[in-house]
Design an enzyme around this catalytic site. Structure first.
Site, PDB file in Angstrom:
ATOM      1  N   PRO A  83     -12.032  11.409  22.078  1.00 21.26           N
ATOM      2  CA  PRO A  83     -11.326  10.931  23.200  1.00 21.26           C
ATOM      3  C   PRO A  83     -10.021  10.235  22.784  1.00 21.26           C
ATOM      4  O   PRO A  83     -10.073   9.355  21.729  1.00 21.26           O
ATOM      5  CB  PRO A  83     -12.260   9.664  23.719  1.00 21.26           C
ATOM      6  CG  PRO A  83     -12.931   9.568  22.673  1.00 21.26           C
ATOM      7  CD  PRO A  83     -13.281  10.769  21.737  1.00 21.26           C
ATOM      8  N   SER A 112     -10.891  10.659  28.000  1.00 21.33           N
ATOM      9  CA  SER A 112     -10.654   9.213  27.718  1.00 21.33           C
ATOM     10  C   SER A 112     -10.595   8.417  29.156  1.00 21.33           C
ATOM     11  O   SER A 112     -10.146   9.185  30.350  1.00 21.33           O
ATOM     12  CB  SER A 112      -9.340   8.828  27.272  1.00 21.33           C
ATOM     13  OG  SER A 112      -9.206   7.611  27.172  1.00 21.33           O
ATOM     14  N   GLN A 132     -15.539   9.723  28.146  1.00 18.11           N
ATOM     15  CA  GLN A 132     -15.559   8.241  27.272  1.00 18.11           C
ATOM     16  C   GLN A 132     -15.235   7.247  28.252  1.00 18.11           C
ATOM     17  O   GLN A 132     -14.577   7.226  28.918  1.00 18.11           O
ATOM     18  CB  GLN A 132     -14.461   8.428  26.192  1.00 18.11           C
ATOM     19  CG  GLN A 132     -14.523   7.339  25.316  1.00 18.11           C
ATOM     20  CD  GLN A 132     -13.437   6.303  25.699  1.00 18.11           C
ATOM     21  OE1 GLN A 132     -12.292   6.506  26.634  1.00 18.11           O
ATOM     22  NE2 GLN A 132     -13.481   4.840  25.464  1.00 18.11           N
ATOM     23  N   TYR A 134     -14.667   2.971  28.208  1.00 16.90           N
ATOM     24  CA  TYR A 134     -14.568   1.548  27.749  1.00 16.90           C
ATOM     25  C   TYR A 134     -15.406   0.487  28.740  1.00 16.90           C
ATOM     26  O   TYR A 134     -15.256   0.797  29.961  1.00 16.90           O
ATOM     27  CB  TYR A 134     -13.114   1.372  27.789  1.00 16.90           C
ATOM     28  CG  TYR A 134     -12.361   1.488  26.380  1.00 16.90           C
ATOM     29  CD1 TYR A 134     -12.797   1.245  25.131  1.00 16.90           C
ATOM     30  CD2 TYR A 134     -11.549   2.632  26.636  1.00 16.90           C
ATOM     31  CE1 TYR A 134     -12.071   1.698  23.968  1.00 16.90           C
ATOM     32  CE2 TYR A 134     -10.885   3.319  25.428  1.00 16.90           C
ATOM     33  CZ  TYR A 134     -11.055   2.624  24.225  1.00 16.90           C
ATOM     34  OH  TYR A 134     -10.360   3.455  23.027  1.00 16.90           O
ATOM     35  N   THR A 160     -17.491   3.689  23.934  1.00 19.86           N
ATOM     36  CA  THR A 160     -16.743   3.094  22.737  1.00 19.86           C
ATOM     37  C   THR A 160     -17.190   1.708  22.691  1.00 19.86           C
ATOM     38  O   THR A 160     -17.095   1.055  23.593  1.00 19.86           O
ATOM     39  CB  THR A 160     -15.474   3.274  22.970  1.00 19.86           C
ATOM     40  OG1 THR A 160     -15.062   4.614  23.000  1.00 19.86           O
ATOM     41  CG2 THR A 160     -14.719   2.524  21.728  1.00 19.86           C
ATOM     42  N   LYS A 237     -20.363   5.365  20.331  1.00 22.77           N
ATOM     43  CA  LYS A 237     -19.152   5.704  19.325  1.00 22.77           C
ATOM     44  C   LYS A 237     -18.765   4.473  18.723  1.00 22.77           C
ATOM     45  O   LYS A 237     -18.176   3.307  19.260  1.00 22.77           O
ATOM     46  CB  LYS A 237     -18.196   6.358  20.096  1.00 22.77           C
ATOM     47  CG  LYS A 237     -16.985   6.792  19.067  1.00 22.77           C
ATOM     48  CD  LYS A 237     -16.000   7.600  19.909  1.00 22.77           C
ATOM     49  CE  LYS A 237     -14.668   8.086  19.051  1.00 22.77           C
ATOM     50  NZ  LYS A 237     -14.056   7.128  18.742  1.00 22.77           N
ATOM     51  N   HIS A 261     -12.962   4.152  14.192  1.00 26.86           N
ATOM     52  CA  HIS A 261     -11.959   4.211  15.245  1.00 26.86           C
ATOM     53  C   HIS A 261     -10.519   4.837  14.646  1.00 26.86           C
ATOM     54  O   HIS A 261      -9.476   4.608  14.833  1.00 26.86           O
ATOM     55  CB  HIS A 261     -11.478   3.213  15.837  1.00 26.86           C
ATOM     56  CG  HIS A 261     -11.021   3.076  17.175  1.00 26.86           C
ATOM     57  ND1 HIS A 261     -11.983   2.924  18.372  1.00 26.86           N
ATOM     58  CD2 HIS A 261      -9.967   3.917  17.746  1.00 26.86           C
ATOM     59  CE1 HIS A 261     -11.407   3.199  19.480  1.00 26.86           C
ATOM     60  NE2 HIS A 261     -10.160   3.676  19.271  1.00 26.86           N
ATOM     61  N   ASP A 292     -16.532  10.677  13.033  1.00 23.64           N
ATOM     62  CA  ASP A 292     -15.224  10.902  13.258  1.00 23.64           C
ATOM     63  C   ASP A 292     -14.518   9.962  12.064  1.00 23.64           C
ATOM     64  O   ASP A 292     -15.301   9.137  11.430  1.00 23.64           O
ATOM     65  CB  ASP A 292     -14.620  10.947  14.632  1.00 23.64           C
ATOM     66  CG  ASP A 292     -14.511   9.428  14.965  1.00 23.64           C
ATOM     67  OD1 ASP A 292     -14.702   8.568  14.321  1.00 23.64           O
ATOM     68  OD2 ASP A 292     -14.496   9.265  16.121  1.00 23.64           O
ATOM     69  N   ILE A 295     -10.818  13.199   9.689  1.00 25.32           N
ATOM     70  CA  ILE A 295     -11.160  14.813   9.575  1.00 25.32           C
ATOM     71  C   ILE A 295     -10.014  15.603   9.538  1.00 25.32           C
ATOM     72  O   ILE A 295      -9.215  15.312  10.676  1.00 25.32           O
ATOM     73  CB  ILE A 295     -12.160  15.304  10.578  1.00 25.32           C
ATOM     74  CG1 ILE A 295     -13.478  14.755  10.352  1.00 25.32           C
ATOM     75  CG2 ILE A 295     -12.140  16.775  10.744  1.00 25.32           C
ATOM     76  CD1 ILE A 295     -14.237  15.202   9.119  1.00 25.32           C
TER      77      ILE A 295
END
Length: 375
Positions: A83, A112, A132, A134, A160, A237, A261, A292, A295
């Site tokens: 996201p 997102s 995703q 918040y 998240t 996440k 993050h 993540d 990468i």
């Protein structure tokens, strides 16, 4: 400057230079910046670089198969697009270009909360779409976003959990970050998206938005409220501590993402790849484990899978591809991840992902199955 051709990109990270050349300096600093002094951003990369894979031989890799299933959806490669907010700031086609490229690549795309295109339009592009979330101060708005994501056909919810407030991203503060004209949060009306009307010296508009909208009181007890309001598989996440991973699995999370993050929250946080083996061991198969933070290549994906991840999320290289050449640029970046992964699998003696999971590594964290129990 001559426009970059996707064929000119020979590795996912090759898109960074062309993207930086065309982006507004403020947006370039935003995507490539980090919290604090950038310690965790650099540590993510250094930790991945320090890991060495021990290849197997004589394994018949005349064909390699990278297909898998993530949260019930078949995927061509063990990867999803992370996201990332406000993609219209990188290219006029924004999230739609990235979602279409992800669809064509056989990867999930994660919308997102602060997408610059509504979830309904993105989901209509086809492919596998995750949403995703918040944790917002206004529970009514949160419930509305959940309903919209389900109605649009999203197949997973990614909460998240590492952003009770935004990390101090010094480049954004020094540059008084604001979004380009015309770029807004599509899931909020103009009066409710939390963005200040004008930039102020030493203030980031994104940080102000987060402080105004995101609820820092989020805790484990709130997951019950969330579960009551959505049937979607739940992904948490931003987990690094094995104790948090065990708690998430115990409360019925369908997946977790081991992540710091991308170095954009707590500067000095543990590199995500070094946390991965212990987190995977703590989960003990009770939920899926994704990864993540850092990468940049197919070999990085191979390393993450060898250390306990079932798949990875890719971030910045996707935005570089978008800025450099729109949908074609994103498609090229995602295709390069796939090409590099297949090459790495063959050279490591792995015809399929089960073989990748059995690889040994040196120079980095030891997979917990070999190291013993987590304490």
């Amino acid at each position: 400057m001559t426009a970059v051709l996707p064929a000119d990109l020979l590795a996912p990270a090759d898109a960074e230079g062309p993207a930086s050349a065309v982006l507004q300096p403020m947006i370039e600093r935003f995507v490539n910046g980090a919290a604090g002094d950038g310690l965790t951003l650099r540590a993510n990369r250094a930790a991945l670089d320090a890991i060495c894979v021990v290849p197997r031989v004589l394994r018949d890799v005349s064909a390699t198969d990278s297909s898998t299933v993530l949260l019930g959806a078949p995927c061509a490669v063990p990867a999803a697009v992370a996201p990332m907010a406000y993609q219209h700031a990188f290219h006029p086609d924004g999230e739609l270009a990235v979602a279409r490229a992800a669809r064509d690549a056989g990867m999930p795309f994660t919308v997102s909360t602060f997408s610059s295109v509504p979830v309904e339009e993105i989901a209509a592009a086809g492919g596998t779409t995750w949403f995703q979330l918040y944790w917002l101060r206004d529970r009514g708005v949160t419930a509305d976003l959940l309903a919209r994501a389900e109605s649009a056909g999203c197949s997973a919810l990614v909460l998240t959990v590492d952003t009770p407030r935004m990390g101090r991203r010094q480049a954004d503060l020094r540059g008084s970050f604001r979004l380009p004209d015309g770029v807004r949060a599509a899931h909020f009306d103009g009066s409710a998206d939390g963005l200040p009307a004008a930039a102020r010296t030493g203030v980031s508009a994104i940080a102000s938005q987060t402080a105004g909208l995101v609820d820092p009181s989020l805790s484990w007890r709130d997951l019950e409220w969330l579960r009551e309001r959505t049937r979607l598989p739940l992904v948490l996440k931003g987990i690094l501590d094995p104790r948090d991973a065990a708690a998430a699995a115990g409360l019925g999370a369908d997946a977790i993402v081991v992540s710091n993050h991308g170095g954009r929250q707590l500067d000095g946080a543990q590199p995500a790849i070094t946390a991965l083996p212990a987190v995977a061991a703590a989960v003990a198969g009770r939920c899926e484990v994704l990864f993540d933070s850092g990468i940049r290549s197919g070999t990085d994906i191979l390393k993450a899978l060898a250390l306990g991840a079932g798949a990875v999320l890719v971030g910045r290289p996707v935005l570089w591809g978008l800025a450099a050449a729109g949908q074609a640029g994103v498609h090229r970046v995602l295709d390069l991840f796939r090409t590099e992964l297949h090459n790495a699998m063959a050279l490591a003696g792995c015809p399929d992902l089960a073989a990748v999971a059995g690889l040994a590594t040196t120079g980095g964290p030891v997979p917990a199955t070999a190291a013993g129990s987590v304490r």
